[in-house]
Design a protein around this motif. Structure first.
Motif, short mmCIF file in Angstrom:
data_model
loop_
_atom_site.label_atom_id
_atom_site.label_comp_id
_atom_site.label_asym_id
_atom_site.label_seq_id
_atom_site.Cartn_x
_atom_site.Cartn_y
_atom_site.Cartn_z
N TYR A 1 0.84 -1.20 0.00
CA TYR A 1 0.00 0.00 0.00
C TYR A 1 0.88 1.26 0.00
O TYR A 1 0.68 2.17 -0.80
CB TYR A 1 -0.91 -0.03 1.23
CG TYR A 1 -1.72 1.21 1.47
CD1 TYR A 1 -2.91 1.43 0.78
CD2 TYR A 1 -1.33 2.16 2.40
CE1 TYR A 1 -3.67 2.56 1.01
CE2 TYR A 1 -2.08 3.29 2.64
CZ TYR A 1 -3.26 3.49 1.95
OH TYR A 1 -4.01 4.61 2.18
N ILE B 1 1.61 4.33 -2.96
CA ILE B 1 1.53 5.77 -2.71
C ILE B 1 2.86 6.45 -3.03
O ILE B 1 2.90 7.44 -3.76
CB ILE B 1 1.13 6.03 -1.24
CG1 ILE B 1 -0.30 5.55 -1.00
CG2 ILE B 1 1.27 7.52 -0.90
CD1 ILE B 1 -0.70 5.52 0.46
N TYR C 1 -0.16 6.93 -6.25
CA TYR C 1 -1.58 6.68 -6.03
C TYR C 1 -2.10 7.61 -4.94
O TYR C 1 -1.39 7.94 -3.99
CB TYR C 1 -1.82 5.24 -5.56
CG TYR C 1 -1.87 4.21 -6.65
CD1 TYR C 1 -3.00 3.44 -6.84
CD2 TYR C 1 -0.77 3.95 -7.47
CE1 TYR C 1 -3.06 2.46 -7.82
CE2 TYR C 1 -0.81 2.98 -8.45
CZ TYR C 1 -1.96 2.24 -8.61
OH TYR C 1 -2.00 1.27 -9.57
N ASP C 2 -3.34 8.01 -5.07
CA ASP C 2 -4.02 8.76 -4.02
C ASP C 2 -4.50 7.74 -2.99
O ASP C 2 -5.23 6.81 -3.33
CB ASP C 2 -5.21 9.53 -4.61
CG ASP C 2 -5.98 10.31 -3.56
OD1 ASP C 2 -5.52 10.40 -2.40
OD2 ASP C 2 -7.07 10.82 -3.90
N LYS C 3 -4.10 7.93 -1.73
CA LYS C 3 -4.40 6.91 -0.71
C LYS C 3 -5.89 6.66 -0.53
O LYS C 3 -6.30 5.58 -0.14
CB LYS C 3 -3.75 7.25 0.62
CG LYS C 3 -4.27 8.47 1.30
CD LYS C 3 -3.55 8.69 2.61
CE LYS C 3 -4.10 9.93 3.31
NZ LYS C 3 -3.47 10.12 4.59
N ASP C 4 -6.71 7.65 -0.84
CA ASP C 4 -8.16 7.49 -0.71
C ASP C 4 -8.77 6.77 -1.91
O ASP C 4 -9.93 6.37 -1.86
CB ASP C 4 -8.83 8.85 -0.54
CG ASP C 4 -8.40 9.54 0.75
OD1 ASP C 4 -8.14 8.82 1.73
OD2 ASP C 4 -8.29 10.79 0.76
N GLN C 5 -7.99 6.60 -2.97
CA GLN C 5 -8.52 5.98 -4.18
C GLN C 5 -8.01 4.55 -4.41
O GLN C 5 -8.35 3.93 -5.41
CB GLN C 5 -8.16 6.84 -5.41
CG GLN C 5 -8.70 8.25 -5.35
CD GLN C 5 -10.22 8.28 -5.26
OE1 GLN C 5 -10.91 7.52 -5.93
NE2 GLN C 5 -10.75 9.15 -4.41
N ARG D 1 -4.43 -0.89 9.64
CA ARG D 1 -4.49 0.57 9.67
C ARG D 1 -3.45 1.17 8.72
O ARG D 1 -3.76 2.05 7.93
CB ARG D 1 -4.23 1.08 11.10
CG ARG D 1 -4.21 2.61 11.19
CD ARG D 1 -3.42 3.12 12.38
NE ARG D 1 -2.05 2.64 12.35
CZ ARG D 1 -1.31 2.48 13.43
NH1 ARG D 1 -1.77 2.75 14.62
NH2 ARG D 1 -0.06 2.05 13.32
N GLY E 1 -4.23 1.30 5.02
CA GLY E 1 -5.27 2.17 4.50
C GLY E 1 -6.62 2.09 5.17
O GLY E 1 -7.55 2.79 4.75
N ASN E 2 -6.77 1.28 6.19
CA ASN E 2 -8.04 1.19 6.91
C ASN E 2 -8.05 2.19 8.06
O ASN E 2 -7.71 1.86 9.19
CB ASN E 2 -8.28 -0.23 7.43
CG ASN E 2 -8.38 -1.23 6.32
OD1 ASN E 2 -9.05 -0.99 5.33
ND2 ASN E 2 -7.70 -2.36 6.46
N ALA E 3 -8.44 3.42 7.76
CA ALA E 3 -8.36 4.52 8.73
C ALA E 3 -9.21 4.27 9.96
O ALA E 3 -8.86 4.72 11.06
CB ALA E 3 -8.78 5.82 8.06
#
Length: 177
Positions: free
Chosen positions: A64, A68, A73-77, A153, A156-158
């Protein structure tokens, strides 16, 4: 695409080296463990499964971050499947070293065995029934569980960040750090 194929071919070759011997020994061990009913060894199997999940989620978190940092990559996408699909690429780039992960796995399993053996001896000496063993299992299992949550986390699992903050707060309030 070539690196994915290479990753699976190397994995397959590693799995199939002495496959018959591995299959016979693992089958015999599994049957013996469940027939004998040694709870300590059965829990070791569960602990090993936790360690595997921990390693896999660590690989996903590394992949992940690679997506980025190196690919913009956009971390939210980033879709969930993309970080898992990127694990072979992270291996190829040297971000994940199987030798390092293997050392961590062996160290964790040896720690489990040594701590469980010491706890069994303590329980035997003190006359308690599974007191120290339960504490050891709770501690080691909790460490692996928290490590898995941290890896998720970091992958990417905020939402898990809030969960880990809650746990940290509860522990600090109990211990008064």
């Amino acid at each position: 695409m070539e690196f994915i194929l290479k990753f699976f071919v190397e994995g397959w070759n590693s799995l199939t080296d002495s496959f018959v011997l591995k299959a016979i020994l693992s089958g015999a061990a599994a049957v013996a463990i469940w027939l004998i009913g040694i709870k300590h060894v059965q829990i070791l199997g569960v602990f090993i499964l936790l360690v595997f999940i921990d390693l896999f989620t660590k690989w996903a978190a590394i992949a992940y971050q690679m997506l980025i940092d190196e690919y913009g990559y956009d971390k939210d996408q980033i879709a969930v499947w993309e970080k898992y699909r990127a694990i072979p690429l992270a291996f190829e780039k040297g971000l994940i070293s199987s030798r390092y992960m293997r050392k961590g796995f062996v160290f964790k399993v040896l720690t489990y065995i040594a701590a469980t053996m010491a706890a069994v001896l303590f329980d035997e000496m003190s006359g308690q029934r599974q007191f120290a063993v339960s504490l050891v299992w709770l501690y080691l299992g909790s460490c692996e569980f928290l490590s898995i949550m941290e890896n998720l986390r970091d992958g990417g699992n905020a939402m898990l960040g809030k969960f880990l903050d809650l746990i940290r707060t509860k522990i600090e309030n109990k211990v008064k750090l």
